[in-house]
Design an enzyme around this catalytic site. Sequence first.
Site, PDB file in Angstrom:
ATOM      1  N   SER A  47       0.126  -1.620   8.408  1.00 48.74           N
ATOM      2  CA  SER A  47       1.286  -2.012   9.220  1.00 48.74           C
ATOM      3  C   SER A  47       0.831  -2.790  10.446  1.00 48.74           C
ATOM      4  CB  SER A  47       2.055  -0.770   9.665  1.00 48.74           C
ATOM      5  OG  SER A  47       2.385   0.008   8.543  1.00 48.74           O
TER       6      SER A  47
ATOM      7  N   GLY B   1       0.842  -1.209   0.000  1.00 47.72           N
ATOM      8  CA  GLY B   1       0.000   0.000   0.000  1.00 47.72           C
ATOM      9  C   GLY B   1       0.875   1.255   0.000  1.00 47.72           C
ATOM     10  N   HIS B   2       1.893   1.254   0.856  1.00 43.99           N
ATOM     11  CA  HIS B   2       2.828   2.392   0.882  1.00 43.99           C
ATOM     12  C   HIS B   2       3.562   2.500  -0.459  1.00 43.99           C
ATOM     13  CE1 HIS B   2       2.856   1.395   5.373  1.00 43.99           C
ATOM     14  NE2 HIS B   2       2.509   2.657   5.369  1.00 43.99           N
TER      15      HIS B   2
ATOM     16  N   GLN C  29      -6.307   6.650   0.677  1.00 47.36           N
ATOM     17  CA  GLN C  29      -7.717   6.760   1.078  1.00 47.36           C
ATOM     18  C   GLN C  29      -8.094   5.758   2.163  1.00 47.36           C
ATOM     19  OE1 GLN C  29      -9.667   6.514  -2.690  1.00 47.36           O
ATOM     20  NE2 GLN C  29     -10.116   8.692  -2.717  1.00 47.36           N
TER      21      GLN C  29
HETATM   22  P1  AMP Z   1       1.084   5.029   7.700  1.00 44.24           P
HETATM   23  O1  AMP Z   1       2.482   4.535   7.593  1.00 44.24           O
HETATM   24  O2  AMP Z   1       0.113   4.014   8.185  1.00 44.24           O
HETATM   25  O3  AMP Z   1       1.004   6.349   8.436  1.00 44.24           O
HETATM   26  O4  AMP Z   1       0.610   5.337   6.214  1.00 44.24           O
HETATM   27  C1  AMP Z   1       1.331   6.188   5.354  1.00 44.24           C
HETATM   28  C2  AMP Z   1       0.492   6.457   4.127  1.00 44.24           C
HETATM   29  O5  AMP Z   1       0.184   5.238   3.470  1.00 44.24           O
HETATM   30  C3  AMP Z   1      -0.862   7.119   4.478  1.00 44.24           C
HETATM   31  O6  AMP Z   1      -1.144   8.118   3.510  1.00 44.24           O
HETATM   32  C4  AMP Z   1      -1.814   5.959   4.391  1.00 44.24           C
HETATM   33  O7  AMP Z   1      -3.142   6.338   4.101  1.00 44.24           O
HETATM   34  C5  AMP Z   1      -1.197   5.144   3.250  1.00 44.24           C
HETATM   35  N1  AMP Z   1      -1.668   3.765   3.304  1.00 44.24           N
HETATM   36  C6  AMP Z   1      -1.699   2.948   4.392  1.00 44.24           C
HETATM   37  N2  AMP Z   1      -2.234   1.759   4.068  1.00 44.24           N
HETATM   38  C7  AMP Z   1      -2.562   1.826   2.753  1.00 44.24           C
HETATM   39  C8  AMP Z   1      -3.170   0.914   1.831  1.00 44.24           C
HETATM   40  N3  AMP Z   1      -3.554  -0.302   2.201  1.00 44.24           N
HETATM   41  N4  AMP Z   1      -3.349   1.311   0.542  1.00 44.24           N
HETATM   42  C9  AMP Z   1      -2.962   2.566   0.160  1.00 44.24           C
HETATM   43  N5  AMP Z   1      -2.389   3.464   0.983  1.00 44.24           N
HETATM   44  C10 AMP Z   1      -2.193   3.109   2.265  1.00 44.24           C
END
Ligand code: AMP
Length: 283
Positions: A188, A36-37, A150
């Site tokens: 994560s 996703g990231h 999103q």
């Molecule tokens: P985080 O590391 O959880 O703070 O996420 C960093 C970025 O990755 C944020 O903009 C999240 O919305 C995005 N993100 C997290 N999980 C996903 C996913 N499954 N698909 C797309 N983007 C994601």
Amino acid sequence: MIIFRHAADLRIYLQEIRFQHPVIGFVPTMGALHQGHISLIDRSKKSSNFTVSSIFINPTQFNDQQDFIKYPVTLDKDIAQLEIAGCDVLFLPQISDIYPNGTAALEQYALGRLEKLLEGHHRPGHFQGVCQVVNRLLDAVQPDILFLGQKDYQQCMVIAKMLELTGKQVALQKAPTLRETDGLAMSSRNMRLDPVARKNATAIYHALQFIQSGIQAGQTAPLIQSATEQLISAGFDNVDYVSIADADTLEPIEVWDGVTPCVALIAAFIGGVRLIDNISLYP
Ligand code: AMP
């Protein structure tokens, strides 16, 4: 990929880079990276000439200290994934770079109703912390495009509001949620699920699909009730919310008119891990 650990060094480097690569894309993260990231990195590589990512587990956005302590850290693997994805710069800030005056008396952002609803209600102070860190990261990187997922629907709205409040000139690109093959949104926090909880966690996506296929004009409460029951019988311990909300304001919709764009959002605990997910219900 070049790694910077201090904002001042990063700023100097990016000043030079801007002459050759005028469009800088930025993907902020808290690490423990998954596809996703990486999909955000891919988007940045397509829409900009130079991609910066950051990894910083931001203490001020955790309302639950245990969640902060247990947040997964996989830095070596993260660096390898970013290298393979073609990320140009990784910023690993020190806490003193982000919070030079400490975290005790931080400025507050006037987020209005957005921080009273859903995640804002269940995680007091969370979105103020998110705004603090993103604003400071944007000051360091000064990107042209900011890439967000999103998956964190409300967070996208909060950051858009923060950009408006601070007058920052950066375009926001929102990317769709990447899912595992069984439908569970990549996160994560999924790493913390034991095998049984991991298997049962897909109920969150099934409940969202159930709402998406069942929604029709009229009362939303019966759908919300059934979706909540599905989560509990699949093994979720606690449901913070199942909401059908206006897509633009996140105010709950009790009686849907059949045309207003809306979104279903869920936050629930399984095996001691809090998961969130959402699905658009555009007619
Ligand atoms: P985080 O590391 O959880 O703070 O996420 C960093 C970025 O990755 C944020 O903009 C999240 O919305 C995005 N993100 C997290 N999980 C996903 C996913 N499954 N698909 C797309 N983007 C994601």
